[in-house]
Scaffold this motif. Structure first.
Motif, mmCIF file in Angstrom:
data_model
loop_
_atom_site.group_PDB
_atom_site.id
_atom_site.type_symbol
_atom_site.label_atom_id
_atom_site.label_comp_id
_atom_site.label_asym_id
_atom_site.label_seq_id
_atom_site.Cartn_x
_atom_site.Cartn_y
_atom_site.Cartn_z
ATOM 1 N N MET A 242 0.807 -1.202 0.000
ATOM 2 C CA MET A 242 0.000 0.000 0.000
ATOM 3 C C MET A 242 0.853 1.271 0.000
ATOM 4 O O MET A 242 0.514 2.207 -0.716
ATOM 5 C CB MET A 242 -0.946 -0.043 1.202
ATOM 6 N N PRO A 243 1.956 1.349 0.789
ATOM 7 C CA PRO A 243 2.760 2.574 0.749
ATOM 8 C C PRO A 243 3.382 2.829 -0.620
ATOM 9 O O PRO A 243 3.542 3.978 -1.010
ATOM 10 C CB PRO A 243 3.853 2.334 1.790
ATOM 11 N N LEU A 244 3.696 1.790 -1.369
ATOM 12 C CA LEU A 244 4.261 1.956 -2.699
ATOM 13 C C LEU A 244 3.263 2.644 -3.628
ATOM 14 O O LEU A 244 3.628 3.533 -4.395
ATOM 15 C CB LEU A 244 4.683 0.605 -3.275
ATOM 16 N N ILE A 245 2.001 2.268 -3.533
ATOM 17 C CA ILE A 245 0.966 2.891 -4.356
ATOM 18 C C ILE A 245 0.836 4.371 -4.007
ATOM 19 O O ILE A 245 0.719 5.215 -4.892
ATOM 20 C CB ILE A 245 -0.379 2.155 -4.182
ATOM 21 N N ALA A 246 0.883 4.694 -2.719
ATOM 22 C CA ALA A 246 0.786 6.090 -2.290
ATOM 23 C C ALA A 246 1.961 6.911 -2.810
ATOM 24 O O ALA A 246 1.789 8.062 -3.239
ATOM 25 C CB ALA A 246 0.714 6.163 -0.770
ATOM 26 N N ILE A 247 3.143 6.326 -2.815
ATOM 27 C CA ILE A 247 4.328 7.031 -3.320
ATOM 28 C C ILE A 247 4.204 7.268 -4.821
ATOM 29 O O ILE A 247 4.514 8.354 -5.319
ATOM 30 C CB ILE A 247 5.609 6.241 -2.977
ATOM 31 N N VAL A 248 3.733 6.270 -5.547
ATOM 32 C CA VAL A 248 3.572 6.406 -6.997
ATOM 33 C C VAL A 248 2.527 7.471 -7.324
ATOM 34 O O VAL A 248 2.732 8.318 -8.196
ATOM 35 C CB VAL A 248 3.204 5.047 -7.637
ATOM 36 N N VAL A 249 1.407 7.476 -6.606
ATOM 37 C CA VAL A 249 0.357 8.462 -6.841
ATOM 38 C C VAL A 249 0.875 9.859 -6.520
ATOM 39 O O VAL A 249 0.619 10.817 -7.265
ATOM 40 C CB VAL A 249 -0.903 8.124 -6.020
ATOM 41 N N ALA A 250 1.619 10.002 -5.427
ATOM 42 C CA ALA A 250 2.185 11.307 -5.070
ATOM 43 C C ALA A 250 3.178 11.780 -6.126
ATOM 44 O O ALA A 250 3.190 12.959 -6.493
ATOM 45 C CB ALA A 250 2.858 11.225 -3.700
ATOM 46 N N ALA A 251 3.989 10.884 -6.630
ATOM 47 C CA ALA A 251 4.952 11.253 -7.671
ATOM 48 C C ALA A 251 4.246 11.686 -8.954
ATOM 49 O O ALA A 251 4.649 12.662 -9.593
ATOM 50 C CB ALA A 251 5.889 10.080 -7.955
ATOM 51 N N LEU A 252 3.181 10.996 -9.321
ATOM 52 C CA LEU A 252 2.418 11.389 -10.508
ATOM 53 C C LEU A 252 1.755 12.748 -10.315
ATOM 54 O O LEU A 252 1.732 13.572 -11.235
ATOM 55 C CB LEU A 252 1.362 10.328 -10.824
ATOM 56 N N ALA A 253 1.226 12.997 -9.115
ATOM 57 C CA ALA A 253 0.588 14.281 -8.844
ATOM 58 C C ALA A 253 1.602 15.420 -8.912
ATOM 59 O O ALA A 253 1.327 16.478 -9.491
ATOM 60 C CB ALA A 253 -0.085 14.248 -7.477
ATOM 61 N N ILE A 254 2.774 15.207 -8.356
ATOM 62 C CA ILE A 254 3.816 16.238 -8.398
ATOM 63 C C ILE A 254 4.282 16.465 -9.838
ATOM 64 O O ILE A 254 4.472 17.600 -10.270
ATOM 65 C CB ILE A 254 4.999 15.851 -7.485
ATOM 66 N N GLY A 255 4.429 15.402 -10.596
ATOM 67 C CA GLY A 255 4.820 15.532 -11.995
ATOM 68 C C GLY A 255 3.777 16.289 -12.807
ATOM 69 O O GLY A 255 4.105 17.172 -13.605
ATOM 70 N N PHE A 256 2.504 15.978 -12.580
ATOM 71 C CA PHE A 256 1.428 16.675 -13.285
ATOM 72 C C PHE A 256 1.409 18.149 -12.909
ATOM 73 O O PHE A 256 1.237 19.020 -13.767
ATOM 74 C CB PHE A 256 0.087 16.020 -12.957
ATOM 75 N N GLU A 257 1.622 18.438 -11.635
ATOM 76 C CA GLU A 257 1.661 19.824 -11.173
ATOM 77 C C GLU A 257 2.802 20.593 -11.828
ATOM 78 O O GLU A 257 2.645 21.755 -12.223
ATOM 79 C CB GLU A 257 1.806 19.854 -9.649
ATOM 80 N N GLN A 258 3.953 19.958 -11.976
ATOM 81 C CA GLN A 258 5.096 20.610 -12.614
ATOM 82 C C GLN A 258 4.825 20.895 -14.089
ATOM 83 O O GLN A 258 5.204 21.949 -14.604
ATOM 84 C CB GLN A 258 6.355 19.750 -12.455
ATOM 85 N N VAL A 259 4.168 19.964 -14.762
ATOM 86 C CA VAL A 259 3.829 20.171 -16.171
ATOM 87 C C VAL A 259 2.849 21.334 -16.311
ATOM 88 O O VAL A 259 2.999 22.185 -17.189
ATOM 89 C CB VAL A 259 3.244 18.878 -16.795
ATOM 90 N N ILE A 260 1.853 21.387 -15.431
ATOM 91 C CA ILE A 260 0.879 22.488 -15.451
ATOM 92 C C ILE A 260 1.594 23.810 -15.219
ATOM 93 O O ILE A 260 1.349 24.791 -15.923
ATOM 94 C CB ILE A 260 -0.217 22.267 -14.385
ATOM 95 N N GLN A 261 2.489 23.855 -14.244
ATOM 96 C CA GLN A 261 3.203 25.095 -13.949
ATOM 97 C C GLN A 261 4.103 25.501 -15.118
ATOM 98 O O GLN A 261 4.163 26.669 -15.469
ATOM 99 C CB GLN A 261 4.039 24.955 -12.682
ATOM 100 N N TRP A 262 4.768 24.546 -15.717
ATOM 101 C CA TRP A 262 5.670 24.852 -16.832
ATOM 102 C C TRP A 262 4.886 25.388 -18.026
ATOM 103 O O TRP A 262 5.286 26.342 -18.669
ATOM 104 C CB TRP A 262 6.441 23.595 -17.217
ATOM 105 N N LYS A 263 3.746 24.782 -18.315
ATOM 106 C CA LYS A 263 3.006 25.148 -19.513
ATOM 107 C C LYS A 263 2.086 26.346 -19.307
ATOM 108 O O LYS A 263 1.944 27.170 -20.200
ATOM 109 C CB LYS A 263 2.193 23.943 -19.987
ATOM 110 N N TYR A 264 1.462 26.459 -18.127
ATOM 111 C CA TYR A 264 0.438 27.487 -17.919
ATOM 112 C C TYR A 264 0.794 28.511 -16.852
ATOM 113 O O TYR A 264 0.021 29.428 -16.600
ATOM 114 C CB TYR A 264 -0.899 26.836 -17.582
ATOM 115 N N GLY A 265 1.934 28.361 -16.201
ATOM 116 C CA GLY A 265 2.401 29.357 -15.245
ATOM 117 C C GLY A 265 1.656 29.328 -13.919
ATOM 118 O O GLY A 265 0.981 28.354 -13.583
#
Length: 61
Positions: free
Chosen positions: A1-24
């Motif tokens: 279960m902790p592995l799934i939480a880490i993967v989901v958190a990493a995906l959320a952070i990655g998505f947030e970075q893409v949004i910030q890079w593209k849309y400021g």
């Protein structure tokens, strides 16, 4: 279960970075409003965040 939480958190952070890079900073604000609205089950906040993201997507396209 902790592995799934880490993967989901990493995906959320990655998505947030893409949004910030593209849309400021406005993209981050929209993403945060959407996320907080969903977690708090607040339709107004999540709707506002979703609307801002849609406007940003439409503007860039």
């Amino acid at each position: 279960m902790p592995l799934i939480a880490i993967v989901v958190a990493a995906l959320a952070i990655g998505f947030e970075q893409v949004i910030q890079w593209k849309y400021g900073p406005l993209g981050i604000i929209a993403f945060v409003l959407l996320t907080v609205g969903i977690k708090a089950k607040n339709v107004k906040l999540s709707g506002l965040g979703a609307a801002l993201l849609v406007l940003l997507l439409a503007q860039s396209g």
